[in-house]
Scaffold this motif. Sequence first.
Motif, PDB file in Angstrom:
ATOM      1  N   ILE A 275       0.953  -0.663  -0.299  1.00  0.00           N
ATOM      2  CA  ILE A 275      -0.242  -0.066  -0.449  1.00  0.00           C
ATOM      3  C   ILE A 275       0.719   1.633   0.119  1.00  0.00           C
ATOM      4  CG2 ILE A 275      -1.469   1.538   1.091  1.00  0.00           C
ATOM      5  CD1 ILE A 275      -3.025  -1.310   2.323  1.00  0.00           C
ATOM      6  N   ARG A 276       1.561   1.084   0.548  1.00  0.00           N
ATOM      7  CA  ARG A 276       2.854   2.706   0.262  1.00  0.00           C
ATOM      8  C   ARG A 276       3.364   2.330  -0.515  1.00  0.00           C
ATOM      9  NH1 ARG A 276       6.093   0.969   5.344  1.00  0.00           N
ATOM     10  NH2 ARG A 276       4.619   2.114   6.502  1.00  0.00           N
ATOM     11  N   GLU A 277       4.064   1.616  -0.861  1.00  0.00           N
ATOM     12  CA  GLU A 277       4.241   1.660  -2.476  1.00  0.00           C
ATOM     13  C   GLU A 277       2.990   2.134  -3.517  1.00  0.00           C
ATOM     14  OE1 GLU A 277       6.174  -1.744  -5.870  1.00  0.00           O
ATOM     15  OE2 GLU A 277       6.157  -1.899  -3.809  1.00  0.00           O
ATOM     16  N   ALA A 278       1.745   2.210  -2.877  1.00  0.00           N
ATOM     17  CA  ALA A 278       1.025   2.044  -4.413  1.00  0.00           C
ATOM     18  C   ALA A 278       0.852   3.768  -4.310  1.00  0.00           C
ATOM     19  CB  ALA A 278      -0.107   1.863  -4.424  1.00  0.00           C
ATOM     20  N   ASP A 279       0.125   4.159  -5.683  1.00  0.00           N
ATOM     21  CA  ASP A 279      -0.092   5.771  -5.725  1.00  0.00           C
ATOM     22  C   ASP A 279      -1.776   5.550  -5.891  1.00  0.00           C
ATOM     23  OD1 ASP A 279       2.436   6.615  -6.973  1.00  0.00           O
ATOM     24  OD2 ASP A 279       2.104   4.929  -8.492  1.00  0.00           O
ATOM     25  N   ILE A 280      -2.361   4.643  -5.723  1.00  0.00           N
ATOM     26  CA  ILE A 280      -3.794   4.410  -6.557  1.00  0.00           C
ATOM     27  C   ILE A 280      -4.544   3.262  -5.535  1.00  0.00           C
ATOM     28  CG2 ILE A 280      -6.136   4.471  -8.079  1.00  0.00           C
ATOM     29  CD1 ILE A 280      -3.742   6.371 -10.158  1.00  0.00           C
ATOM     30  N   ILE A 281      -5.462   3.145  -4.916  1.00  0.00           N
ATOM     31  CA  ILE A 281      -6.172   2.165  -3.932  1.00  0.00           C
ATOM     32  C   ILE A 281      -7.128   1.619  -4.802  1.00  0.00           C
ATOM     33  CG2 ILE A 281      -7.118   0.629  -2.428  1.00  0.00           C
ATOM     34  CD1 ILE A 281      -4.597   2.047  -0.394  1.00  0.00           C
ATOM     35  N   ILE A 282      -7.888   0.908  -5.419  1.00  0.00           N
ATOM     36  CA  ILE A 282      -8.811   0.503  -6.255  1.00  0.00           C
ATOM     37  C   ILE A 282      -9.139  -0.715  -5.050  1.00  0.00           C
ATOM     38  CG2 ILE A 282     -10.183  -0.797  -8.223  1.00  0.00           C
ATOM     39  CD1 ILE A 282      -8.425   0.488  -9.639  1.00  0.00           C
ATOM     40  N   ALA A 283     -10.173  -0.904  -4.351  1.00  0.00           N
ATOM     41  CA  ALA A 283     -11.307  -2.003  -3.439  1.00  0.00           C
ATOM     42  C   ALA A 283     -12.185  -2.417  -4.047  1.00  0.00           C
ATOM     43  CB  ALA A 283     -10.995  -0.950  -2.453  1.00  0.00           C
ATOM     44  N   ASN A 284     -12.594  -3.933  -3.174  1.00  0.00           N
ATOM     45  CA  ASN A 284     -13.490  -4.181  -3.737  1.00  0.00           C
ATOM     46  C   ASN A 284     -13.974  -4.058  -2.560  1.00  0.00           C
ATOM     47  OD1 ASN A 284     -15.977  -6.518  -4.248  1.00  0.00           O
ATOM     48  ND2 ASN A 284     -14.320  -7.909  -5.109  1.00  0.00           N
ATOM     49  N   LEU A 285     -15.240  -3.175  -2.924  1.00  0.00           N
ATOM     50  CA  LEU A 285     -16.017  -2.897  -1.597  1.00  0.00           C
ATOM     51  C   LEU A 285     -17.790  -3.806  -1.629  1.00  0.00           C
ATOM     52  CD1 LEU A 285     -15.499   0.449  -0.140  1.00  0.00           C
ATOM     53  CD2 LEU A 285     -14.553  -1.258   0.229  1.00  0.00           C
ATOM     54  N   ASN A 286     -17.484  -4.613  -2.316  1.00  0.00           N
ATOM     55  CA  ASN A 286     -18.659  -5.938  -2.411  1.00  0.00           C
ATOM     56  C   ASN A 286     -19.224  -6.380  -1.239  1.00  0.00           C
ATOM     57  OD1 ASN A 286     -19.996  -5.461  -4.990  1.00  0.00           O
ATOM     58  ND2 ASN A 286     -17.699  -6.199  -5.434  1.00  0.00           N
ATOM     59  N   PRO A 287     -20.285  -7.054  -0.774  1.00  0.00           N
ATOM     60  CA  PRO A 287     -20.038  -7.234   0.724  1.00  0.00           C
ATOM     61  C   PRO A 287     -19.972  -8.607   0.421  1.00  0.00           C
ATOM     62  CG  PRO A 287     -22.338  -7.248  -0.274  1.00  0.00           C
ATOM     63  CD  PRO A 287     -21.271  -6.138  -1.431  1.00  0.00           C
TER      64      PRO A 287
END
Length: 170
Positions: free
Chosen positions: A65-77
């Motif tokens: 996460i520290r290395e990433a520029d962007i986070i894309i999360a799966n927020l499905n239940p």
Amino acid sequence: MSNLKIYLAGFEVFYPNAVELGKEMKELCAKYGFEGLYPLDKEIKPLPTGRETAAAIFEGNVNLIREADIIIANLNPFRGEEPDSGTVFECGLGYGWNKKLYAHVKDARTMAERLQPGTDPETGLYRDGMTIEEFGLSNNLMLSIPVTIVEGTLEDALRRVRADLEAEQA
């Protein structure tokens, strides 16, 4: 812009074919000009105790996460009505580090709309006896405000990220 790294947060790591899913997700990122970082990218060998192994996995994910520029999360239940708690933590960590936050959900109706079948029409209480947060948002406000939530798939979220970045450059 094309060297941006995206951390792929989500419960995909719990599927029996998690490694294969991660590979497909990373290939999809590459299709849109990004480098995908998947939680299983790091090599963690079992340590003497489960807690030590869990701590190594935690630190490895934090480093990705520290290395990433962007986070894309799966927020499905996940295992209920709410997103995976680990994924939610990762979004919060990304927010604290000023990462751009995106998510994808299959159903972006408001929480009240999605939970309506389990809601008492007289009291407005959910089947657990509690009120439902109703701000017209698809998820809890602590996610819906800092995260750009896209209805659809990971690919739909990647398209949105690419379009937003191109709009910023214009």
